[in-house]
Design a protein around this motif. Structure first.
Motif, PDB file in Angstrom:
ATOM      1  N   ALA A 217      -6.679   2.010  -5.822  1.00  0.00           N
ATOM      2  CA  ALA A 217      -7.618   3.129  -5.935  1.00  0.00           C
ATOM      3  C   ALA A 217      -7.607   3.985  -4.673  1.00  0.00           C
ATOM      4  N   MET A 218      -7.510   3.330  -3.505  1.00  0.00           N
ATOM      5  CA  MET A 218      -7.439   4.092  -2.260  1.00  0.00           C
ATOM      6  C   MET A 218      -6.156   4.925  -2.193  1.00  0.00           C
ATOM      7  N   ALA A 219      -5.051   4.339  -2.647  1.00  0.00           N
ATOM      8  CA  ALA A 219      -3.782   5.081  -2.654  1.00  0.00           C
ATOM      9  C   ALA A 219      -3.889   6.302  -3.565  1.00  0.00           C
ATOM     10  N   ALA A 220      -4.489   6.122  -4.731  1.00  0.00           N
ATOM     11  CA  ALA A 220      -4.666   7.244  -5.666  1.00  0.00           C
ATOM     12  C   ALA A 220      -5.555   8.320  -5.046  1.00  0.00           C
ATOM     13  N   ALA A 221      -6.645   7.905  -4.399  1.00  0.00           N
ATOM     14  CA  ALA A 221      -7.556   8.857  -3.774  1.00  0.00           C
ATOM     15  C   ALA A 221      -6.866   9.607  -2.636  1.00  0.00           C
TER      16      ALA A 221
ATOM     17  N   MET B 266     -14.647  10.904  -0.512  1.00  0.00           N
ATOM     18  CA  MET B 266     -14.478   9.728  -1.366  1.00  0.00           C
ATOM     19  C   MET B 266     -13.516   8.723  -0.723  1.00  0.00           C
ATOM     20  N   LEU B 267     -12.422   9.225  -0.172  1.00  0.00           N
ATOM     21  CA  LEU B 267     -11.467   8.343   0.497  1.00  0.00           C
ATOM     22  C   LEU B 267     -12.115   7.655   1.698  1.00  0.00           C
ATOM     23  N   ALA B 268     -12.936   8.381   2.444  1.00  0.00           N
ATOM     24  CA  ALA B 268     -13.637   7.782   3.586  1.00  0.00           C
ATOM     25  C   ALA B 268     -14.585   6.676   3.126  1.00  0.00           C
ATOM     26  N   GLN B 269     -15.278   6.898   2.019  1.00  0.00           N
ATOM     27  CA  GLN B 269     -16.161   5.861   1.484  1.00  0.00           C
ATOM     28  C   GLN B 269     -15.363   4.629   1.061  1.00  0.00           C
ATOM     29  N   MET B 270     -14.208   4.865   0.467  1.00  0.00           N
ATOM     30  CA  MET B 270     -13.363   3.748   0.047  1.00  0.00           C
ATOM     31  C   MET B 270     -12.847   2.978   1.267  1.00  0.00           C
ATOM     32  N   ALA B 271     -12.492   3.688   2.315  1.00  0.00           N
ATOM     33  CA  ALA B 271     -12.030   3.032   3.539  1.00  0.00           C
ATOM     34  C   ALA B 271     -13.140   2.165   4.120  1.00  0.00           C
ATOM     35  N   ASP B 272     -14.353   2.682   4.108  1.00  0.00           N
ATOM     36  CA  ASP B 272     -15.494   1.912   4.582  1.00  0.00           C
ATOM     37  C   ASP B 272     -15.703   0.685   3.697  1.00  0.00           C
ATOM     38  N   GLY B 273     -15.554   0.854   2.404  1.00  0.00           N
ATOM     39  CA  GLY B 273     -15.672  -0.269   1.481  1.00  0.00           C
ATOM     40  C   GLY B 273     -14.590  -1.310   1.705  1.00  0.00           C
ATOM     41  N   TRP B 274     -13.387  -0.859   2.071  1.00  0.00           N
ATOM     42  CA  TRP B 274     -12.300  -1.800   2.360  1.00  0.00           C
ATOM     43  C   TRP B 274     -12.686  -2.707   3.532  1.00  0.00           C
TER      44      TRP B 274
ATOM     45  N   GLU C  15     -13.921  -6.430  -8.672  1.00  0.00           N
ATOM     46  CA  GLU C  15     -12.687  -5.684  -8.429  1.00  0.00           C
ATOM     47  C   GLU C  15     -11.819  -6.418  -7.408  1.00  0.00           C
ATOM     48  N   SER C  16     -10.546  -6.584  -7.738  1.00  0.00           N
ATOM     49  CA  SER C  16      -9.628  -7.282  -6.842  1.00  0.00           C
ATOM     50  C   SER C  16      -9.271  -6.406  -5.644  1.00  0.00           C
ATOM     51  N   LEU C  17      -8.810  -7.052  -4.576  1.00  0.00           N
ATOM     52  CA  LEU C  17      -8.379  -6.290  -3.400  1.00  0.00           C
ATOM     53  C   LEU C  17      -7.171  -5.416  -3.733  1.00  0.00           C
ATOM     54  N   GLY C  18      -6.283  -5.912  -4.583  1.00  0.00           N
ATOM     55  CA  GLY C  18      -5.145  -5.096  -5.001  1.00  0.00           C
ATOM     56  C   GLY C  18      -5.598  -3.836  -5.709  1.00  0.00           C
ATOM     57  N   SER C  19      -6.617  -3.952  -6.552  1.00  0.00           N
ATOM     58  CA  SER C  19      -7.160  -2.783  -7.251  1.00  0.00           C
ATOM     59  C   SER C  19      -7.805  -1.803  -6.282  1.00  0.00           C
ATOM     60  N   VAL C  20      -8.443  -2.345  -5.238  1.00  0.00           N
ATOM     61  CA  VAL C  20      -9.054  -1.487  -4.222  1.00  0.00           C
ATOM     62  C   VAL C  20      -7.971  -0.689  -3.499  1.00  0.00           C
ATOM     63  N   VAL C  21      -6.888  -1.360  -3.112  1.00  0.00           N
ATOM     64  CA  VAL C  21      -5.789  -0.664  -2.422  1.00  0.00           C
ATOM     65  C   VAL C  21      -5.185   0.385  -3.354  1.00  0.00           C
TER      66      VAL C  21
ATOM     67  N   ALA D  28       0.838  -1.201   0.000  1.00  0.00           N
ATOM     68  CA  ALA D  28       0.000   0.000   0.000  1.00  0.00           C
ATOM     69  C   ALA D  28       0.873   1.250   0.000  1.00  0.00           C
ATOM     70  N   ARG D  29       1.915   1.223   0.808  1.00  0.00           N
ATOM     71  CA  ARG D  29       2.839   2.356   0.852  1.00  0.00           C
ATOM     72  C   ARG D  29       3.512   2.546  -0.504  1.00  0.00           C
ATOM     73  N   THR D  30       3.922   1.433  -1.117  1.00  0.00           N
ATOM     74  CA  THR D  30       4.552   1.507  -2.438  1.00  0.00           C
ATOM     75  C   THR D  30       3.588   2.094  -3.456  1.00  0.00           C
ATOM     76  N   LEU D  31       2.325   1.675  -3.418  1.00  0.00           N
ATOM     77  CA  LEU D  31       1.339   2.208  -4.365  1.00  0.00           C
ATOM     78  C   LEU D  31       1.161   3.715  -4.180  1.00  0.00           C
ATOM     79  N   ALA D  32       1.090   4.170  -2.944  1.00  0.00           N
ATOM     80  CA  ALA D  32       0.952   5.613  -2.696  1.00  0.00           C
ATOM     81  C   ALA D  32       2.174   6.367  -3.225  1.00  0.00           C
ATOM     82  N   GLU D  33       3.364   5.803  -3.006  1.00  0.00           N
ATOM     83  CA  GLU D  33       4.582   6.454  -3.515  1.00  0.00           C
ATOM     84  C   GLU D  33       4.577   6.499  -5.041  1.00  0.00           C
ATOM     85  N   LEU D  34       4.091   5.436  -5.678  1.00  0.00           N
ATOM     86  CA  LEU D  34       4.018   5.416  -7.141  1.00  0.00           C
ATOM     87  C   LEU D  34       2.995   6.431  -7.650  1.00  0.00           C
ATOM     88  N   HIS D  35       1.861   6.555  -6.974  1.00  0.00           N
ATOM     89  CA  HIS D  35       0.872   7.559  -7.376  1.00  0.00           C
ATOM     90  C   HIS D  35       1.429   8.974  -7.207  1.00  0.00           C
TER      91      HIS D  35
END
Length: 163
Positions: free
Chosen positions: A110-114, A139-147, A102-108, A54-61
């Motif tokens: 999308a959350m990193a991008a948001a 939107m990020l809060a909704q995604m966190a709830d969805g996670w 949607e895969s869990l990886g895709s969810v993470v 997740a940290r890597t995805l945020a850094e990439l975004h």
């Protein structure tokens, strides 16, 4: 603002050692994902693999936002990290309930991008009360709830067969 905390014991598993039990999450909760997106966790080998990715995805975004010229290479790396998350989950848990597309990886991812977008807006708008900032964090809060809901569907560890 009060954010309810899930108290679902099914999100946790016990692993016995030395006559005691160590409670470990099968998947990190949304608090841990957000901490990883912020760079507070996910840089140590003992950290949960999903929080490290997740940290890597945020850094990439963040790199993609700052250096849009190399978007293709960054997107390839993101796709690999998403695959790593999906493989890690697939090898350790059984899905329960109805599987979503949607895969869990895709969810993470999308959350990193948001998260990166929300932080960027917070830092760049003239007023933090700007509607764009509110919408991004909402939107990020909704995604966190969805996670939380999605993680609850992936809680049963695989039973390993011995031959």
């Amino acid at each position: 603002m009060y954010v309810p905390q899930p108290d679902n014991a099914q999100l946790w598993r016990a692993s016995g050692r030395d006559n005691g039990f160590e409670i470990r999450p099968l998947l990190p909760d949304w608090h841990e994902l957000l901490a990883a997106f912020c760079g507070h966790i996910g840089d140590q080998p003992e950290d949960h693999p999903v929080t490290r990715w997740a940290r890597t995805l945020a850094e990439l975004h963040l790199q993609r936002r700052n250096h849009s010229g190399d978007a293709g290479g960054i997107d390839e790396l993101r796709a690999q990290v998403v695959h790593f998350i999906d493989e890690w989950v697939a090898n350790r848990a059984l899905r329960r309930g109805v599987a979503r597309g949607e895969s869990l990886g895709s969810v993470v991812d999308a959350m990193a991008a948001a998260h990166v977008r929300a932080v960027y807006l917070l830092k760049t708008v003239e007023k933090v009360s700007d509607e764009q900032v509110h919408a991004a964090w909402f939107m990020l809060a909704q995604m966190a709830d969805g996670w939380t809901d999605r993680a609850a569907q992936v809680v049963t560890p695989h039973a390993r067969r011995t031959a």
